[in-house]
Enzyme design. Structure first.
Site, short mmCIF file in Angstrom:
data_model
loop_
_atom_site.label_atom_id
_atom_site.label_comp_id
_atom_site.label_asym_id
_atom_site.label_seq_id
_atom_site.Cartn_x
_atom_site.Cartn_y
_atom_site.Cartn_z
CG HIS A 56 15.34 -28.25 77.89
ND1 HIS A 56 16.71 -28.22 78.03
CD2 HIS A 56 14.87 -27.20 78.60
CE1 HIS A 56 17.03 -27.18 78.78
NE2 HIS A 56 15.94 -26.54 79.13
CB CYS A 57 13.01 -30.87 82.59
SG CYS A 57 11.92 -30.56 83.98
N PRO A 58 12.04 -27.61 81.78
CG PRO A 58 9.98 -26.55 81.59
CD PRO A 58 10.70 -27.82 81.26
CD GLU B 230 16.29 -23.12 82.81
OE1 GLU B 230 17.21 -22.95 82.00
OE2 GLU B 230 15.11 -22.80 82.58
CG ASN B 231 20.58 -30.55 82.40
OD1 ASN B 231 20.95 -30.44 81.24
ND2 ASN B 231 21.26 -31.22 83.31
#
Length: 185
Positions: free
Chosen positions: A133-135, A138-139
């Site tokens: 999950h890449c901050p 946001e996905n």
């Protein structure tokens, strides 16, 4: 209302786009090669740079808003076959051993997970071929957006390195050295 706006990644996406365009604007307003080339009418590098930044922003939105490959239901194995291009006539030829691909049930959302799927604690969904999950986007990065994510990272890296080269004062001496053709003794 505010919880939906801030919880959906709106704030992160807005900050990313504003920061990207503010840095690009600063590179054009300060005394850099881009500004000098623009003032002299040599528009190839400035246009290429803006196009690269635009490509980076468009890829950012594509990756951040794209479905990463959420597992939606227990019977979406037939939906996955259709998505992979197998029509109804081809589905009959595919063996019924696909049920063996369903190994476990998610302890959070209680859906059967295909192999390499994982539940994302942040998105509250199971994702096929979950990477992370890449901050920043946001996905999640998964089966459907992994290639686009790598392409986005490449475009972003190229734009950042080019901007750093333009903005770095030490690069001005290197550019003069290259233009004059001076050789070191």
């Amino acid at each position: 209302m505010f919880k939906n706006i801030f919880g959906s990644g709106f704030l992160v996406r807005t900050a990313h786009v504003i920061l990207t365009w503010v840095i690009t604007l600063i590179l054009f307003l300060h005394d850099t090669d881009l500004r000098r080339q623009e003032e002299t009418g040599k528009l190839v590098q400035p246009v290429l740079f803006v196009m690269l930044v635009l490509l980076s922003v468009l890829l950012y939105f594509a990756v951040s808003l794209m479905d990463p490959g959420f597992v939606l239901s227990n019977n979406d194995d037939s939906e996955a076959k259709l998505a992979l291009g197998a029509g109804e006539e081809h589905q009959d030829m595919i063996s019924q051993s696909t049920k063996s691909l369903w190994q476990r049930r998610c302890s959070h959302c209680l859906l059967q997970q295909p192999m390499r799927a994982k539940h994302c604690q942040i998105c509250k969904h199971c994702v096929r071929r979950y990477d992370h999950h890449c901050p920043w986007i946001e996905n999640c990065v998964g089966e459907r957006n992994h290639r686009w994510f790598v392409l986005y990272l490449g475009a972003q890296l190229l734009a950042l390195l080019w901007a750093l080269f333009i903005a770095c004062p030490c690069s001005q001496g290197l550019k003069m050295h290259i233009r004059t053709g001076a050789t070191g003794s």
